[in-house]
Design a protein around this motif. Structure first.
Motif, PDB file in Angstrom:
ATOM      1  N   LEU A  21       0.813  -1.209   0.000  1.00 38.25           N
ATOM      2  CA  LEU A  21       0.000   0.000   0.000  1.00 38.25           C
ATOM      3  C   LEU A  21       0.851   1.265   0.000  1.00 38.25           C
ATOM      4  O   LEU A  21       0.393   2.328  -0.431  1.00 38.25           O
ATOM      5  CB  LEU A  21      -0.923   0.010   1.223  1.00 38.25           C
ATOM      6  N   GLN A  22       2.082   1.174   0.478  1.00 40.52           N
ATOM      7  CA  GLN A  22       2.971   2.326   0.543  1.00 40.52           C
ATOM      8  C   GLN A  22       3.698   2.588  -0.768  1.00 40.52           C
ATOM      9  O   GLN A  22       4.408   3.593  -0.896  1.00 40.52           O
ATOM     10  CB  GLN A  22       4.011   2.124   1.660  1.00 40.52           C
ATOM     11  N   ALA A  23       3.546   1.715  -1.738  1.00 41.47           N
ATOM     12  CA  ALA A  23       4.207   1.864  -3.038  1.00 41.47           C
ATOM     13  C   ALA A  23       3.241   2.473  -4.048  1.00 41.47           C
ATOM     14  O   ALA A  23       2.033   2.228  -3.998  1.00 41.47           O
ATOM     15  CB  ALA A  23       4.702   0.505  -3.538  1.00 41.47           C
ATOM     16  N   LEU A  24       3.784   3.248  -4.984  1.00 41.99           N
ATOM     17  CA  LEU A  24       2.958   3.884  -6.007  1.00 41.99           C
ATOM     18  C   LEU A  24       2.777   2.890  -7.146  1.00 41.99           C
ATOM     19  O   LEU A  24       3.610   2.778  -8.038  1.00 41.99           O
ATOM     20  CB  LEU A  24       3.624   5.174  -6.509  1.00 41.99           C
ATOM     21  N   LYS A  25       1.661   2.193  -7.109  1.00 35.76           N
ATOM     22  CA  LYS A  25       1.371   1.128  -8.066  1.00 35.76           C
ATOM     23  C   LYS A  25       0.313   1.637  -9.038  1.00 35.76           C
ATOM     24  O   LYS A  25      -0.862   1.720  -8.675  1.00 35.76           O
ATOM     25  CB  LYS A  25       0.870  -0.123  -7.346  1.00 35.76           C
ATOM     26  N   PHE A  32      -0.716   7.296  -2.305  1.00 33.34           N
ATOM     27  CA  PHE A  32      -0.434   8.516  -3.048  1.00 33.34           C
ATOM     28  C   PHE A  32      -1.642   9.066  -3.799  1.00 33.34           C
ATOM     29  O   PHE A  32      -1.629  10.224  -4.218  1.00 33.34           O
ATOM     30  CB  PHE A  32       0.726   8.283  -4.026  1.00 33.34           C
ATOM     31  N   ALA A  33      -2.669   8.242  -4.001  1.00 31.36           N
ATOM     32  CA  ALA A  33      -3.854   8.712  -4.716  1.00 31.36           C
ATOM     33  C   ALA A  33      -5.015   7.752  -4.469  1.00 31.36           C
ATOM     34  O   ALA A  33      -4.815   6.541  -4.385  1.00 31.36           O
ATOM     35  CB  ALA A  33      -3.587   8.823  -6.218  1.00 31.36           C
ATOM     36  N   ALA A  34      -6.198   8.315  -4.367  1.00 29.42           N
ATOM     37  CA  ALA A  34      -7.394   7.493  -4.196  1.00 29.42           C
ATOM     38  C   ALA A  34      -7.749   6.815  -5.518  1.00 29.42           C
ATOM     39  O   ALA A  34      -7.219   7.158  -6.574  1.00 29.42           O
ATOM     40  CB  ALA A  34      -8.555   8.359  -3.726  1.00 29.42           C
ATOM     41  N   GLY A  35      -8.646   5.854  -5.431  1.00 34.22           N
ATOM     42  CA  GLY A  35      -9.075   5.216  -6.669  1.00 34.22           C
ATOM     43  C   GLY A  35     -10.036   4.070  -6.460  1.00 34.22           C
ATOM     44  O   GLY A  35      -9.979   3.367  -5.442  1.00 34.22           O
ATOM     45  N   HIS A  36     -10.962   3.912  -7.411  1.00 32.94           N
ATOM     46  CA  HIS A  36     -11.886   2.779  -7.465  1.00 32.94           C
ATOM     47  C   HIS A  36     -12.821   2.712  -6.254  1.00 32.94           C
ATOM     48  O   HIS A  36     -13.329   1.649  -5.905  1.00 32.94           O
ATOM     49  CB  HIS A  36     -11.122   1.461  -7.618  1.00 32.94           C
ATOM     50  N   GLY A  37     -13.019   3.863  -5.588  1.00 30.91           N
ATOM     51  CA  GLY A  37     -13.948   3.902  -4.475  1.00 30.91           C
ATOM     52  C   GLY A  37     -13.478   3.176  -3.233  1.00 30.91           C
ATOM     53  O   GLY A  37     -14.295   2.861  -2.354  1.00 30.91           O
ATOM     54  N   MET A  38     -12.173   2.910  -3.138  1.00 28.87           N
ATOM     55  CA  MET A  38     -11.624   2.211  -1.977  1.00 28.87           C
ATOM     56  C   MET A  38     -10.497   3.028  -1.369  1.00 28.87           C
ATOM     57  O   MET A  38      -9.846   3.822  -2.047  1.00 28.87           O
ATOM     58  CB  MET A  38     -11.120   0.816  -2.374  1.00 28.87           C
ATOM     59  N   GLU A  39     -10.237   2.805  -0.082  1.00 31.16           N
ATOM     60  CA  GLU A  39      -9.203   3.519   0.638  1.00 31.16           C
ATOM     61  C   GLU A  39      -8.208   2.536   1.232  1.00 31.16           C
ATOM     62  O   GLU A  39      -8.547   1.382   1.513  1.00 31.16           O
ATOM     63  CB  GLU A  39      -9.827   4.354   1.762  1.00 31.16           C
ATOM     64  N   ASN A 237      12.132  12.329  -8.490  1.00 29.36           N
ATOM     65  CA  ASN A 237      10.908  13.117  -8.672  1.00 29.36           C
ATOM     66  C   ASN A 237      10.246  12.834 -10.016  1.00 29.36           C
ATOM     67  O   ASN A 237       9.011  12.740 -10.112  1.00 29.36           O
ATOM     68  CB  ASN A 237      11.216  14.607  -8.550  1.00 29.36           C
ATOM     69  N   GLU A 238      11.063  12.710 -11.054  1.00 30.26           N
ATOM     70  CA  GLU A 238      10.522  12.397 -12.378  1.00 30.26           C
ATOM     71  C   GLU A 238       9.886  11.017 -12.387  1.00 30.26           C
ATOM     72  O   GLU A 238       8.832  10.810 -13.010  1.00 30.26           O
ATOM     73  CB  GLU A 238      11.634  12.467 -13.423  1.00 30.26           C
ATOM     74  N   ARG A 239      10.522  10.071 -11.708  1.00 29.22           N
ATOM     75  CA  ARG A 239       9.969   8.712 -11.623  1.00 29.22           C
ATOM     76  C   ARG A 239       8.605   8.753 -10.930  1.00 29.22           C
ATOM     77  O   ARG A 239       7.643   8.140 -11.411  1.00 29.22           O
ATOM     78  CB  ARG A 239      10.938   7.804 -10.848  1.00 29.22           C
ATOM     79  N   HIS A 240       8.527   9.464  -9.824  1.00 31.17           N
ATOM     80  CA  HIS A 240       7.270   9.572  -9.088  1.00 31.17           C
ATOM     81  C   HIS A 240       6.182  10.166  -9.989  1.00 31.17           C
ATOM     82  O   HIS A 240       5.057   9.650 -10.046  1.00 31.17           O
ATOM     83  CB  HIS A 240       7.465  10.450  -7.855  1.00 31.17           C
ATOM     84  N   ASP A 241       6.531  11.243 -10.706  1.00 35.52           N
ATOM     85  CA  ASP A 241       5.546  11.906 -11.572  1.00 35.52           C
ATOM     86  C   ASP A 241       5.093  10.993 -12.708  1.00 35.52           C
ATOM     87  O   ASP A 241       3.905  10.985 -13.076  1.00 35.52           O
ATOM     88  CB  ASP A 241       6.136  13.186 -12.149  1.00 35.52           C
ATOM     89  N   PHE A 246       0.666   7.707 -15.016  1.00 37.85           N
ATOM     90  CA  PHE A 246       0.115   6.439 -15.505  1.00 37.85           C
ATOM     91  C   PHE A 246      -1.003   5.973 -14.585  1.00 37.85           C
ATOM     92  O   PHE A 246      -2.027   5.441 -15.041  1.00 37.85           O
ATOM     93  CB  PHE A 246       1.224   5.402 -15.611  1.00 37.85           C
ATOM     94  N   ASP A 247      -0.825   6.164 -13.298  1.00 32.51           N
ATOM     95  CA  ASP A 247      -1.851   5.826 -12.316  1.00 32.51           C
ATOM     96  C   ASP A 247      -3.150   6.563 -12.637  1.00 32.51           C
ATOM     97  O   ASP A 247      -4.230   5.963 -12.690  1.00 32.51           O
ATOM     98  CB  ASP A 247      -1.349   6.212 -10.929  1.00 32.51           C
ATOM     99  N   ALA A 248      -3.046   7.872 -12.874  1.00 32.74           N
ATOM    100  CA  ALA A 248      -4.236   8.676 -13.167  1.00 32.74           C
ATOM    101  C   ALA A 248      -4.884   8.248 -14.475  1.00 32.74           C
ATOM    102  O   ALA A 248      -6.127   8.201 -14.585  1.00 32.74           O
ATOM    103  CB  ALA A 248      -3.857  10.156 -13.226  1.00 32.74           C
ATOM    104  N   ALA A 249      -4.062   7.922 -15.471  1.00 35.59           N
ATOM    105  CA  ALA A 249      -4.599   7.511 -16.767  1.00 35.59           C
ATOM    106  C   ALA A 249      -5.377   6.204 -16.656  1.00 35.59           C
ATOM    107  O   ALA A 249      -6.450   6.043 -17.260  1.00 35.59           O
ATOM    108  CB  ALA A 249      -3.462   7.370 -17.776  1.00 35.59           C
TER     109      ALA A 249
END
Length: 280
Positions: A21-25, A32-39, A237-241, A246-249
């Motif tokens: 959960l702590q990794a940006l998948k 790092f971001a919400a999604g799919h109606g779950m927390e 920072n570039e990697r995170h962005d 991609f996560d948002a897309a």
């Protein structure tokens, strides 16, 4: 290799779930971001609730899965971890076995010993969790009493489901793709992200395929593969962005690579088990 105690296995399971959960998948649930109606809090509650059942030595694999699913549903209010539990229950049982064999050999013995009782309990767990895209099957339908062993049932689904395939290959994908990036630091964010991307870029995600079809799953795989090739040349920072974009897309399209996340948790868990049983 020593056998692990229930407390050790439960602690490793909780650690694996939290590290994921702590990794940006991209496309999945993370801090790092919400999604799919779950927390993330739902997944944390489910992990805490499921850990004792996954680690309970008195229970066979299928019963561990069923007890863990029931506890997770009660704690989280929805299915957060069915795939994780199906993968981690055999690993836990293997890590708790006595003997000199390595974890992979022990796991093969666990998988070979699965029977119809395991299948019946696992079927009940799957039906209760009701994962997205689950329908009726002509053979080994989870809504009916099991007529085959759990291994045989997984073999029937292996061609279309990456979690089922692990049962027929001795968890080959987990040991080949997920565990190597995690060898030195199983719970660190960077290695966890590498393990997740290894699955996402190599295997069309089964959860996406069930809900949106194989073509969409393959498209996501190729997108992940392209992203993965660019990451080594980026700064932190570039990697995170790049990962966040991609996560948002993916989330904008409603695409959740849930199977890749499940395989990642199981890989972290396996890496922790390997470290604990060998003392390295």
């Amino acid at each position: 290799m020593r056998a692990l105690s229930s407390d050790e296995v439960a602690a490793a399971f909780r650690a694996a779930c939290r590290a994921e959960l702590q990794a940006l998948k991209p496309g999945n649930v993370h801090v790092f971001a919400a999604g799919h109606g779950m927390e993330t809090a739902q997944f944390e509650r489910a992990a805490d609730a499921a850990a004792p059942a996954i680690a309970r030595t008195a229970l066979p694999v299928g019963a561990r899965v069923l007890a863990a699913v029931e506890a997770s549903l009660a704690a989280a209010g929805c299915n957060t971890n069915l795939g994780i539990l199906l993968l981690c229950a055999p690993l836990a049982a293997a890590a708790q076995m006595d003997g000199t064999d390595d974890l992979s050999t022990r796991l093969t013995g666990v998988l070979d010993g699965l029977d119809r009782t395991d299948a019946d309990a696992a079927f009940r767990a799957i039906a209760a969790a009701s994962p997205g895209g689950l329908g009726a099957a002509t053979e080994a339908d989870v809504h009916k009493p099991a007529q085959v062993t759990l291994g045989a049932a997984m073999a029937l689904a292996a061609a279309r489901d990456s979690i089922a395939r692990q049962y027929t290959t001795g968890f080959a994908d987990i040991f080949a793709l997920g565990v190597p990036p995690l060898a030195a630091e199983p719970t660190a964010r960077g290695p966890v992200e590498e393990a997740y991307l290894a699955f996402l870029a190599t295997l069309p995600d089964s959860h996406i395929a069930r809900k949106f079809g194989s073509e969409t799953a393959e498209r996501v795989r190729t997108e992940a593969e392209a992203l993965r090739r660019t990451l080594p040349g980026l700064g932190p920072n570039e990697r995170h962005d790049a990962l966040l974009a991609f996560d948002a897309a993916l989330k904008a399209r409603g695409l959740n690579p849930g199977t890749s996340a499940d395989l990642t948790v199981a890989s972290i868990f396996a890496a922790l088990m390997l470290s604990a049983t060998t003392g390295r």
